[in-house]
Design a protein around this motif. Structure first.
Motif, PDB file in Angstrom:
ATOM      1  N   ARG A  58     -25.769   3.773  26.247  1.00 29.06           N
ATOM      2  CA  ARG A  58     -25.644   4.778  25.184  1.00 29.06           C
ATOM      3  C   ARG A  58     -24.495   4.392  24.264  1.00 29.06           C
ATOM      4  N   ARG A  59     -24.737   4.483  22.964  1.00 32.14           N
ATOM      5  CA  ARG A  59     -23.736   4.075  21.976  1.00 32.14           C
ATOM      6  C   ARG A  59     -23.467   5.199  20.983  1.00 32.14           C
ATOM      7  N   GLU A  60     -22.284   5.183  20.378  1.00 30.19           N
ATOM      8  CA  GLU A  60     -21.964   6.174  19.357  1.00 30.19           C
ATOM      9  C   GLU A  60     -22.976   6.035  18.224  1.00 30.19           C
ATOM     10  N   VAL A  61     -23.437   7.176  17.719  1.00 30.23           N
ATOM     11  CA  VAL A  61     -24.561   7.176  16.779  1.00 30.23           C
ATOM     12  C   VAL A  61     -24.311   6.309  15.552  1.00 30.23           C
ATOM     13  N   ARG A  62     -23.052   6.253  15.080  1.00 31.78           N
ATOM     14  CA  ARG A  62     -22.760   5.472  13.871  1.00 31.78           C
ATOM     15  C   ARG A  62     -22.661   3.980  14.127  1.00 31.78           C
ATOM     16  N   THR A  63     -22.772   3.561  15.391  1.00 32.84           N
ATOM     17  CA  THR A  63     -22.776   2.125  15.682  1.00 32.84           C
ATOM     18  C   THR A  63     -24.190   1.574  15.817  1.00 32.84           C
ATOM     19  N   SER A 309     -27.354   4.807  33.725  1.00 34.79           N
ATOM     20  CA  SER A 309     -26.953   4.778  32.312  1.00 34.79           C
ATOM     21  C   SER A 309     -25.512   4.289  32.227  1.00 34.79           C
ATOM     22  N   SER A 310     -25.193   3.627  31.129  1.00 34.45           N
ATOM     23  CA  SER A 310     -23.813   3.204  30.887  1.00 34.45           C
ATOM     24  C   SER A 310     -23.463   3.550  29.441  1.00 34.45           C
ATOM     25  N   TYR A 311     -22.196   3.381  29.105  1.00 33.71           N
ATOM     26  CA  TYR A 311     -21.728   3.722  27.760  1.00 33.71           C
ATOM     27  C   TYR A 311     -21.001   2.552  27.119  1.00 33.71           C
ATOM     28  N   SER A 312     -21.332   2.302  25.860  1.00 35.69           N
ATOM     29  CA  SER A 312     -20.522   1.391  25.057  1.00 35.69           C
ATOM     30  C   SER A 312     -19.325   2.178  24.545  1.00 35.69           C
ATOM     31  N   THR A 313     -18.169   1.554  24.537  1.00 35.54           N
ATOM     32  CA  THR A 313     -16.943   2.240  24.122  1.00 35.54           C
ATOM     33  C   THR A 313     -17.058   2.756  22.700  1.00 35.54           C
ATOM     34  N   SER A 314     -16.574   3.959  22.495  1.00 31.14           N
ATOM     35  CA  SER A 314     -16.579   4.538  21.149  1.00 31.14           C
ATOM     36  C   SER A 314     -15.720   3.678  20.222  1.00 31.14           C
ATOM     37  N   PRO A 315     -16.078   3.557  18.938  1.00 24.83           N
ATOM     38  CA  PRO A 315     -15.371   2.626  18.044  1.00 24.83           C
ATOM     39  C   PRO A 315     -13.904   2.975  17.822  1.00 24.83           C
ATOM     40  N   ALA A 318     -10.275  -1.580  15.540  1.00 26.14           N
ATOM     41  CA  ALA A 318     -10.628  -2.996  15.626  1.00 26.14           C
ATOM     42  C   ALA A 318     -12.128  -3.216  15.421  1.00 26.14           C
ATOM     43  N   ARG A 319     -12.915  -2.165  15.677  1.00 23.29           N
ATOM     44  CA  ARG A 319     -14.373  -2.277  15.528  1.00 23.29           C
ATOM     45  C   ARG A 319     -14.902  -1.112  14.696  1.00 23.29           C
ATOM     46  N   CYS A 320     -14.191  -0.778  13.658  1.00 23.00           N
ATOM     47  CA  CYS A 320     -14.509   0.424  12.884  1.00 23.00           C
ATOM     48  C   CYS A 320     -15.323   0.079  11.632  1.00 23.00           C
ATOM     49  N   ASN A 321     -16.440  -0.572  11.853  1.00 27.00           N
ATOM     50  CA  ASN A 321     -17.345  -0.830  10.728  1.00 27.00           C
ATOM     51  C   ASN A 321     -18.735  -1.087  11.287  1.00 27.00           C
ATOM     52  N   ASN A 322     -19.716  -0.948  10.445  1.00 28.40           N
ATOM     53  CA  ASN A 322     -21.095  -1.227  10.827  1.00 28.40           C
ATOM     54  C   ASN A 322     -21.813  -1.734   9.578  1.00 28.40           C
ATOM     55  N   PRO A 323     -21.792  -3.028   9.350  1.00 24.11           N
ATOM     56  CA  PRO A 323     -22.336  -3.594   8.106  1.00 24.11           C
ATOM     57  C   PRO A 323     -23.857  -3.532   8.007  1.00 24.11           C
ATOM     58  N   LEU A 330     -18.317   4.210   8.932  1.00 24.75           N
ATOM     59  CA  LEU A 330     -17.060   4.341   9.656  1.00 24.75           C
ATOM     60  C   LEU A 330     -15.939   3.763   8.804  1.00 24.75           C
ATOM     61  N   GLN A 331     -14.731   4.225   9.023  1.00 24.68           N
ATOM     62  CA  GLN A 331     -13.583   3.671   8.320  1.00 24.68           C
ATOM     63  C   GLN A 331     -12.339   3.845   9.165  1.00 24.68           C
ATOM     64  N   CYS A 332     -11.380   2.949   8.981  1.00 35.46           N
ATOM     65  CA  CYS A 332     -10.136   3.022   9.754  1.00 35.46           C
ATOM     66  C   CYS A 332      -9.102   3.841   8.994  1.00 35.46           C
ATOM     67  N   ASP A 333      -8.592   4.860   9.654  1.00 33.29           N
ATOM     68  CA  ASP A 333      -7.464   5.631   9.132  1.00 33.29           C
ATOM     69  C   ASP A 333      -6.209   4.819   9.452  1.00 33.29           C
ATOM     70  N   MET A 334      -5.776   4.010   8.491  1.00 34.44           N
ATOM     71  CA  MET A 334      -4.691   3.060   8.723  1.00 34.44           C
ATOM     72  C   MET A 334      -3.374   3.755   9.075  1.00 34.44           C
ATOM     73  N   ALA A 335      -3.131   4.920   8.469  1.00 30.84           N
ATOM     74  CA  ALA A 335      -1.865   5.618   8.713  1.00 30.84           C
ATOM     75  C   ALA A 335      -1.720   6.027  10.177  1.00 30.84           C
TER      76      ALA A 335
END
Length: 402
Positions: A58-63, A309-315, A318-323, A330-335
């Motif tokens: 199972r993976r986060e929907v946005r991945t 069932s297993s889980y892929s780690t939530s983004p 370091a992996r905050c994109n899905n081209p 997804l986007q990285c909150d740099m602050a």
């Protein structure tokens, strides 16, 4: 088949505590039984089915890729179209989460195990790993109602009648459309909330009755109320497919908790708390599953169910994109160095206009209820957590439709 239907009808009358009080037909009972038997077969020693062969994860929907997401939602729509007596297959599954079942599926330690089995039954129908909705990715946005999830590409309409997206124009068993009113009350789950749950070591510290600050069911209630509409009521929540994605995330948190228990030498499968509530006793037969009479509450904690069932780690950042998507999801909150959801894309004109105009949002939700009347969904989940950014304009509701 005729004898089997007669047996089910007699069984339904006789075993009041084992089935929902909602109108479960013999056809629906047969169907649910067949799905659970698939799950039981999957956990049998030596069996190697589709889940194991394909490394069911199972993976986060946005991945997911657009193709994977369309495949998943396509299967849900197929279940919704497949007739089953006077209903359909999706609604038959949703109707398990109604009636007397809810008394033992909520408010105690069986909450975790029962919903794990329910997710597996759902997956037996879809034959696809259920994506999880990590609502922390939305909670940490400036305005969670502007999340890309509320675009036509993902969950569809967030305000009012759901008339776009993959679940657009779905009609519920109550005969009315799906309705939402996101951000009205309650709260999505924060990272701090997840950390609070994972800071405990025993199930007795995270299941009801317990301190809500560490209670996984208390955090679970918040997003139900936050989305509003059918999802906000225990009796109708599963009518909105978001239910299963939300519960996959709750199950993901639980599996992270169990992993930490194993590292600490705790046998998670045996760490079932004893509580005063008789419906949640470990040896009690688990409600809701016709003919599978040997399934006990404690069995929901079994490693046999956990392993299929297993889980892929939530983004994270370091992996905050899905081209694979034509716009950011997804986007990285740099602050704060954390991954969050991207907002609704401008090209989704209707959703974008709604996301950036609070007046349009509220008016749209209210106009839907004006046409329908108070939503016939019964009582609502109680959320002890309230996001200060919510509006407090919960949709009116009334008694449940028969």
């Amino acid at each position: 088949m005729a004898l089997r239907r007669e047996c089910i009808e007699l069984f339904s009358l006789d075993i009041k505590n084992n089935l929902s009080t909602y109108n479960i037909t013999s056809e629906a009972s047969l169907y649910i039984e067949s799905l659970l038997r698939k799950v039981i077969t999957d956990i049998s020693p030596g069996h190697r089915g589709k889940r194991q062969a394909n490394r069911w994860s199972r993976r986060e929907v946005r991945t997911l890729t657009p193709r994977e997401w369309r495949m998943f939602t396509g299967r849900l729509n197929r279940l919704k179209r497949q007739r089953l007596g006077n209903s359909n297959r999706y609604d038959a599954i949703a109707n398990v989460h109604r009636g007397t079942v809810l008394d033992s599926a909520h408010g105690g330690p069986n909450f975790l195990g029962w919903h794990r089995v329910y997710l597996l039954v759902f997956e037996a129908a879809t034959q696809f790993p259920t994506p999880f909705w990590d609502s922390t990715l939305d909670f940490h946005m400036v305005d969670p109602t502007q999340s890309v999830l509320w675009s036509s590409e993902f969950f569809g309409t967030g305000f009012g009648t759901v008339n776009d997206g993959p679940f657009g124009r779905w009609i519920t068993p109550g005969g009315i459309s799906l309705v939402r009113n996101i951000g009205n009350g309650g709260s999505l789950i924060s990272r701090d909330g997840v950390r609070n749950v994972l800071s405990r070591t025993r199930h007795s510290q995270i299941v009801e009755p317990t301190n809500p600050l560490f209670g996984i069911e208390a955090y679970h209630n918040g997003p139900h109320v936050w989305v509003d509409g059918q999802l906000s009521s225990p009796m109708t929540a599963a009518q909105d497919p978001i239910f299963f994605l939300h519960h996959a995330f709750i199950d993901y948190i639980w599996e992270m908790f169990r992993t930490r228990q194993r590292r600490n030498g705790i046998v998670s499968a045996l760490d079932y708390p004893r509580v005063q509530n008789s419906l949640h006793q470990p040896g009690r037969i688990m409600d809701g599953w016709p003919f599978i009479r040997g399934l006990r509450n404690i069995d929901g904690y079994s490693e046999r169910f956990a392993r299929i069932s297993s889980y892929s780690t939530s983004p994270n950042c370091a992996r905050c994109n899905n081209p694979t998507w034509p716009f950011p999801v997804l986007q990285c909150d740099m602050a704060n160095r954390r991954c969050i959801s991207a907002p609704v894309p401008p090209q989704d004109a209707a959703a974008f206009a709604s996301a950036t105009n609070r007046g349009v949002q509220v008016t749209r939700a209210r106009s839907s209820v004006a046409r329908i009347g108070p939503l016939p969904i019964g009582g609502k989940f109680l959320s002890v957590f309230s996001d200060p950014r919510t509006r407090g304009d919960t949709l009116p509701y009334g008694p449940l439709n028969a």
